[in-house]
Scaffold this motif. Structure first.
Motif, PDB file in Angstrom:
ATOM      1  N   MET A   1      63.303  57.896  16.579  1.00  0.00           N
ATOM      2  CA  MET A   1      62.039  57.381  16.046  1.00  0.00           C
ATOM      3  C   MET A   1      62.070  57.434  14.517  1.00  0.00           C
ATOM      4  SD  MET A   1      58.126  58.618  16.863  1.00  0.00           S
ATOM      5  CE  MET A   1      58.461  60.313  16.371  1.00  0.00           C
ATOM      6  N   SER A   2      61.714  56.327  13.866  1.00  0.00           N
ATOM      7  CA  SER A   2      61.756  56.269  12.408  1.00  0.00           C
ATOM      8  C   SER A   2      60.662  57.141  11.816  1.00  0.00           C
ATOM      9  CB  SER A   2      61.574  54.823  11.939  1.00  0.00           C
ATOM     10  OG  SER A   2      60.244  54.400  12.130  1.00  0.00           O
ATOM     11  N   GLY A   3      60.881  57.522  10.531  1.00  0.00           N
ATOM     12  CA  GLY A   3      59.877  58.323   9.847  1.00  0.00           C
ATOM     13  C   GLY A   3      58.573  57.579   9.681  1.00  0.00           C
ATOM     14  N   PHE A   4      58.660  56.241   9.530  1.00  0.00           N
ATOM     15  CA  PHE A   4      57.448  55.444   9.359  1.00  0.00           C
ATOM     16  C   PHE A   4      56.620  55.442  10.641  1.00  0.00           C
ATOM     17  CE2 PHE A   4      55.459  51.254  10.036  1.00  0.00           C
ATOM     18  CZ  PHE A   4      54.472  51.333   9.056  1.00  0.00           C
ATOM     19  N   VAL A   5      57.265  55.232  11.786  1.00  0.00           N
ATOM     20  CA  VAL A   5      56.545  55.246  13.056  1.00  0.00           C
ATOM     21  C   VAL A   5      55.953  56.627  13.317  1.00  0.00           C
ATOM     22  CG1 VAL A   5      56.790  55.007  15.561  1.00  0.00           C
ATOM     23  CG2 VAL A   5      57.883  53.348  14.042  1.00  0.00           C
ATOM     24  N   ALA A   6      56.687  57.660  12.974  1.00  0.00           N
ATOM     25  CA  ALA A   6      56.184  59.025  13.140  1.00  0.00           C
ATOM     26  C   ALA A   6      54.932  59.239  12.293  1.00  0.00           C
ATOM     27  CB  ALA A   6      57.261  60.035  12.758  1.00  0.00           C
ATOM     28  N   ALA A   7      54.929  58.647  11.091  1.00  0.00           N
ATOM     29  CA  ALA A   7      53.765  58.777  10.208  1.00  0.00           C
ATOM     30  C   ALA A   7      52.542  58.088  10.813  1.00  0.00           C
ATOM     31  CB  ALA A   7      54.088  58.197   8.839  1.00  0.00           C
ATOM     32  N   LEU A   8      52.772  56.920  11.433  1.00  0.00           N
ATOM     33  CA  LEU A   8      51.661  56.223  12.093  1.00  0.00           C
ATOM     34  C   LEU A   8      51.095  57.063  13.224  1.00  0.00           C
ATOM     35  CD1 LEU A   8      53.024  52.554  12.348  1.00  0.00           C
ATOM     36  CD2 LEU A   8      51.416  53.477  10.670  1.00  0.00           C
ATOM     37  N   LYS A   9      51.967  57.729  13.976  1.00  0.00           N
ATOM     38  CA  LYS A   9      51.509  58.543  15.101  1.00  0.00           C
ATOM     39  C   LYS A   9      50.718  59.757  14.629  1.00  0.00           C
ATOM     40  CE  LYS A   9      54.976  57.095  18.467  1.00  0.00           C
ATOM     41  NZ  LYS A   9      56.056  57.496  19.398  1.00  0.00           N
ATOM     42  N   LEU A  10      51.052  60.278  13.457  1.00  0.00           N
ATOM     43  CA  LEU A  10      50.280  61.384  12.897  1.00  0.00           C
ATOM     44  C   LEU A  10      48.867  60.931  12.535  1.00  0.00           C
ATOM     45  CD1 LEU A  10      52.853  63.210  10.589  1.00  0.00           C
ATOM     46  CD2 LEU A  10      51.797  64.100  12.680  1.00  0.00           C
ATOM     47  N   ILE A  11      48.715  59.671  12.168  1.00  0.00           N
ATOM     48  CA  ILE A  11      47.405  59.156  11.757  1.00  0.00           C
ATOM     49  C   ILE A  11      46.510  58.889  12.968  1.00  0.00           C
ATOM     50  CG2 ILE A  11      46.199  57.228  10.641  1.00  0.00           C
ATOM     51  CD1 ILE A  11      48.717  56.911   8.856  1.00  0.00           C
ATOM     52  N   VAL A  12      47.065  58.227  13.990  1.00  0.00           N
ATOM     53  CA  VAL A  12      46.215  57.748  15.100  1.00  0.00           C
ATOM     54  C   VAL A  12      46.516  58.421  16.437  1.00  0.00           C
ATOM     55  CG1 VAL A  12      45.923  55.489  14.009  1.00  0.00           C
ATOM     56  CG2 VAL A  12      47.755  55.809  15.681  1.00  0.00           C
ATOM     57  N   GLY A  13      47.589  59.157  16.528  1.00  0.00           N
ATOM     58  CA  GLY A  13      47.981  59.771  17.794  1.00  0.00           C
ATOM     59  C   GLY A  13      49.097  58.983  18.472  1.00  0.00           C
ATOM     60  N   ASN A  14      49.913  59.677  19.243  1.00  0.00           N
ATOM     61  CA  ASN A  14      51.092  59.061  19.876  1.00  0.00           C
ATOM     62  C   ASN A  14      50.726  57.881  20.768  1.00  0.00           C
ATOM     63  OD1 ASN A  14      52.548  61.036  18.619  1.00  0.00           O
ATOM     64  ND2 ASN A  14      53.051  62.191  20.467  1.00  0.00           N
ATOM     65  N   ALA A  15      49.653  58.005  21.561  1.00  0.00           N
ATOM     66  CA  ALA A  15      49.324  56.990  22.554  1.00  0.00           C
ATOM     67  C   ALA A  15      48.859  55.681  21.909  1.00  0.00           C
ATOM     68  CB  ALA A  15      48.243  57.513  23.503  1.00  0.00           C
ATOM     69  N   ARG A  16      48.496  55.740  20.635  1.00  0.00           N
ATOM     70  CA  ARG A  16      47.952  54.559  19.973  1.00  0.00           C
ATOM     71  C   ARG A  16      48.966  53.859  19.071  1.00  0.00           C
ATOM     72  NH1 ARG A  16      42.720  53.271  20.216  1.00  0.00           N
ATOM     73  NH2 ARG A  16      41.548  54.469  21.744  1.00  0.00           N
ATOM     74  N   VAL A  17      50.222  54.207  19.236  1.00  0.00           N
ATOM     75  CA  VAL A  17      51.313  53.505  18.553  1.00  0.00           C
ATOM     76  C   VAL A  17      52.305  53.050  19.619  1.00  0.00           C
ATOM     77  CG1 VAL A  17      53.155  53.639  16.838  1.00  0.00           C
ATOM     78  CG2 VAL A  17      51.030  54.912  16.472  1.00  0.00           C
ATOM     79  N   LEU A  18      52.416  51.761  19.813  1.00  0.00           N
ATOM     80  CA  LEU A  18      53.307  51.198  20.823  1.00  0.00           C
ATOM     81  C   LEU A  18      54.521  50.586  20.151  1.00  0.00           C
ATOM     82  CD1 LEU A  18      50.623  49.292  22.964  1.00  0.00           C
ATOM     83  CD2 LEU A  18      51.421  51.656  23.241  1.00  0.00           C
ATOM     84  N   THR A  19      55.704  50.876  20.715  1.00  0.00           N
ATOM     85  CA  THR A  19      56.935  50.286  20.179  1.00  0.00           C
ATOM     86  C   THR A  19      57.782  49.619  21.257  1.00  0.00           C
ATOM     87  OG1 THR A  19      58.033  52.438  20.390  1.00  0.00           O
ATOM     88  CG2 THR A  19      57.066  51.902  18.239  1.00  0.00           C
ATOM     89  N   ASP A  20      57.583  49.979  22.510  1.00  0.00           N
ATOM     90  CA  ASP A  20      58.344  49.372  23.600  1.00  0.00           C
ATOM     91  C   ASP A  20      57.990  47.884  23.718  1.00  0.00           C
ATOM     92  OD1 ASP A  20      59.942  49.699  26.261  1.00  0.00           O
ATOM     93  OD2 ASP A  20      58.058  48.713  26.842  1.00  0.00           O
ATOM     94  N   SER A  21      59.001  47.044  23.915  1.00  0.00           N
ATOM     95  CA  SER A  21      58.778  45.596  23.905  1.00  0.00           C
ATOM     96  C   SER A  21      57.845  45.148  25.025  1.00  0.00           C
ATOM     97  CB  SER A  21      60.110  44.845  24.002  1.00  0.00           C
ATOM     98  OG  SER A  21      60.776  45.160  25.217  1.00  0.00           O
ATOM     99  N   ASN A  22      57.926  45.787  26.181  1.00  0.00           N
ATOM    100  CA  ASN A  22      57.017  45.435  27.272  1.00  0.00           C
ATOM    101  C   ASN A  22      55.578  45.826  26.945  1.00  0.00           C
ATOM    102  OD1 ASN A  22      58.878  44.266  29.074  1.00  0.00           O
ATOM    103  ND2 ASN A  22      59.515  46.278  29.820  1.00  0.00           N
ATOM    104  N   ALA A  23      55.418  46.981  26.327  1.00  0.00           N
ATOM    105  CA  ALA A  23      54.080  47.460  25.988  1.00  0.00           C
ATOM    106  C   ALA A  23      53.441  46.618  24.884  1.00  0.00           C
ATOM    107  CB  ALA A  23      54.134  48.923  25.559  1.00  0.00           C
ATOM    108  N   THR A  24      54.259  46.115  23.962  1.00  0.00           N
ATOM    109  CA  THR A  24      53.713  45.337  22.840  1.00  0.00           C
ATOM    110  C   THR A  24      53.537  43.857  23.166  1.00  0.00           C
ATOM    111  OG1 THR A  24      55.928  44.927  21.914  1.00  0.00           O
ATOM    112  CG2 THR A  24      54.745  46.907  21.144  1.00  0.00           C
ATOM    113  N   ARG A  25      54.097  43.378  24.287  1.00  0.00           N
ATOM    114  CA  ARG A  25      54.066  41.946  24.598  1.00  0.00           C
ATOM    115  C   ARG A  25      52.653  41.342  24.583  1.00  0.00           C
ATOM    116  NH1 ARG A  25      56.510  41.865  29.219  1.00  0.00           N
ATOM    117  NH2 ARG A  25      58.598  41.434  28.425  1.00  0.00           N
ATOM    118  N   PRO A  26      51.645  41.958  25.212  1.00  0.00           N
ATOM    119  CA  PRO A  26      50.312  41.337  25.196  1.00  0.00           C
ATOM    120  C   PRO A  26      49.727  41.171  23.799  1.00  0.00           C
ATOM    121  CG  PRO A  26      50.435  43.075  26.849  1.00  0.00           C
ATOM    122  CD  PRO A  26      51.656  43.194  26.006  1.00  0.00           C
ATOM    123  N   TYR A  27      50.170  42.023  22.861  1.00  0.00           N
ATOM    124  CA  TYR A  27      49.633  41.971  21.505  1.00  0.00           C
ATOM    125  C   TYR A  27      50.410  40.982  20.627  1.00  0.00           C
ATOM    126  CZ  TYR A  27      47.437  46.350  22.950  1.00  0.00           C
ATOM    127  OH  TYR A  27      46.701  47.302  23.625  1.00  0.00           O
TER     128      TYR A  27
END
Length: 561
Positions: A1-27
């Motif tokens: 996991m990149s440091g940038f993505v980790a920083a996003l998760k610290l701001i909003v929580g792990n469940a509110r940052v999606l990176t898996d291609s299937n999970a991000t497809r609807p968005y």
């Protein structure tokens, strides 16, 4: 996991940052058009979290695409392809749904995730309504999405979504993230404290400023509409007079809140259903009402007979759902439909549109859903006008039509309450019927060229068919729209084997020759090229091209390179 993505998760929580291609497809896939690759999808729950996410993205030089309900028709809130020069982050705002009714219901302040449907419910006790009622509200569209993306609106006296009062973030030419408060509400000076106060609704009536030079709606629209001899369309996306900060920004700034006018709800209304074989009769009606009636119509919707037939068959399930279940459940059903399609796609059981095929087959099991008189008018007349009047305008229209009809070409009937509801609902479901038709006729139809067009206010030949050199390439041409605004939706179903993009270019050239503007009431998205004034507006708002780059087919590169 990149440091940038980790920083996003610290701001909003792990469940509110999606990176898996299937999970991000609807968005990252558009409601009707467009798709692309993203590094992450982030869903902040508060305005302060949204601000901190933006700070992280700007500091790391990421592309930011802010997305609300993702109900746009031109791909304006999703990436387009994978050729960006920086990582793309989608920031979804639908968790921030608060709104505040102010000034005894005459105005409202909406946060990024507040929906038109939610606003309609909040205004009901005040006897007032938002600028749009049935339309985008039915599919869960956000209020701020409408403001940002030049949303139109079928309601004649209200005009398109527009405001000069907003709280938004922009990136300066030097790369500084700035918070701009033009909301007309005193919130302080510190950015995070301002956003926290607004999120909590911690402002008093004395904190609200009323500047007569700051509009919360397009107050000049009715006057422009009455200028029937003007050779300039009444409303269109690139109109420089209606591009103002958040209004028409297309995501080139990040809007935290917008303040808008509301409108009195009509107590007494009546719908007149006009049919004719001669489009000149409808032209005469439009010009007479706009120039001579004291009371403008509430709405005036046009449908060609071919559109009537396609909506009758391919919009039937949407009609039945809304008629029997109401609009309140439609956003949830739309979400369920998307999840079903995504599930079928993941299992490899079919492509996009599996739910459409199922719904279409189920709709055929239900009996006729349209009133007898509407079907009789369909058989007799090629052109249909659904005219809704209110108050004293009812008597104006009744007297006018009583002297005009029946004529040699047309006739009118005054709808019962049930006929009125079904006539307007039939017109509404027409918007998605062409897409369903394509899904069910893949062997004959290659694609849809869907044009959202504003004709000149003085255009007498609004019903003209496409030129001869393109007709053989079109499987079916559908024409419907907001007749008094001269805003038409022209859906051309393209025959298999035909280059849809080349056909679109020929059709746009034909419209250019007629002095039309396009798009009329939707954002340019990634379908239409932004005209010079609009492209310059984008550059002024976002000099580093960090927010929603590529919109309007402009550059996707940093610094607009």
């Amino acid at each position: 996991m990149s440091g940038f993505v980790a920083a996003l998760k610290l701001i909003v929580g792990n469940a509110r940052v999606l990176t898996d291609s299937n999970a991000t497809r609807p968005y990252r896939t558009g409601f009707r058009y467009g798709a692309g690759v993203v590094l992450a999808v982030v869903s902040p729950r508060s305005l302060v979290e949204l601000w901190r996410v933006l700070q992280a993205c700007v500091a790391a030089d990421k592309v930011v695409i802010v997305q609300a309900a993702n109900t746009g028709l031109t791909g304006g809130s999703t990436p387009a392809g994978d050729d960006y020069d920086r990582d793309v982050v989608i920031v979804n705002t639908m968790s921030m749904t608060k709104l505040y009714v102010i000034d005894q219901g005459r105005q409202v302040i909406c946060l990024p995730g507040a929906t038109l449907h939610q606003l309609e419910q909040a205004l009901e006790p005040f006897g007032r309504e938002p600028h749009s009622v049935i339309g985008s509200s039915c599919i869960g569209a956000s209020v701020l999405g409408g403001v940002s993306n030049n949303s139109g609106g079928a309601l004649i006296r209200r005009g398109p979504a527009f405001t000069q009062m907003a709280l938004f973030a922009r990136v300066s030419a030097s790369g500084e993230l700035q918070l701009v408060n033009h909301l007309g509400v005193k919130l302080g000076q510190d950015s995070e404290q301002m956003l926290a106060r607004l999120d909590r609704g911690e402002f008093a009536a004395g904190d609200i400023e009323y500047d007569p030079d700051r509009w919360g709606s397009d107050r000049d629209y009715a006057r422009r509409l009455r200028e029937i001899d003007s050779d300039v369309p009444a409303r269109f996306n690139a109109n420089p007079e209606r591009l103002f900060e958040a209004s028409g920004c297309a995501g080139k700034v990040v809007v935290f809140a917008a303040r808008l006018d509301t409108f009195p709800k009509d107590v007494r209304t009546r719908v007149f259903y006009v049919g004719t074989r001669d489009p000149a009769e409808l032209t005469e009606i439009r010009r007479h009402i706009l120039s001579r009636f004291e009371n403008l119509p509430v709405a005036g919707e046009y449908m060609h007979r071919d559109m009537f037939d396609v909506a009758d068959r391919y919009g039937k399930d949407a009609f039945l759902i809304i008629h029997h279940l109401g609009t309140r459940r439609l956003p949830a059903l739309m979400s369920l439909k998307r999840r079903f399609d995504d599930w079928v796609l993941r299992l490899g059981l079919g492509g996009r549109g599996a739910s459409d095929v199922l719904l279409q087959r189920l709709s055929g099991l239900f009996p006729n859903h349209l009133p007898t008189r509407m079907r009789a008018w369909r058989d007799r007349f090629e052109h249909h006008l659904i005219l809704k009047m209110a108050g004293e305008g009812i008597e104006e229209a009744a007297g006018y039509f009583g002297a005009m009809f029946p004529s040699g070409s047309g006739d009118v009937f005054e709808c019962t309450e049930q006929e009125a509801e079904k006539a307007l609902l039939h017109r509404f479901v027409a918007a998605g019927a062409a897409i369903r038709y394509r899904t069910m006729h893949r062997q004959q139809v290659a694609d849809i060229v869907a044009l959202d067009v504003a004709l000149r206010r003085n255009d007498m030949r609004w019903s003209d068919a496409p030129p001869d050199d393109v007709r053989d390439d079109i499987h079916l041409a559908l024409n419907y729209g907001h007749f008094f605004c001269h805003v038409f939706h022209l859906d051309y179903l393209v025959r298999q084997g035909v280059d849809a993009q080349a056909l679109e270019h020929r059709l746009l050239h034909w419209l250019d020759e007629r002095g039309a503007e396009y798009p009329a009431e939707h954002n340019v998205g990634h379908l239409y090229p932004a005209k010079p004034a609009l492209a310059e507006f984008y550059r002024t708002l976002d000099p580093r091209n960090q927010f929603n780059p590529g919109i309007g087919r402009t550059s996707k590169r940093a610094q607009w390179r």
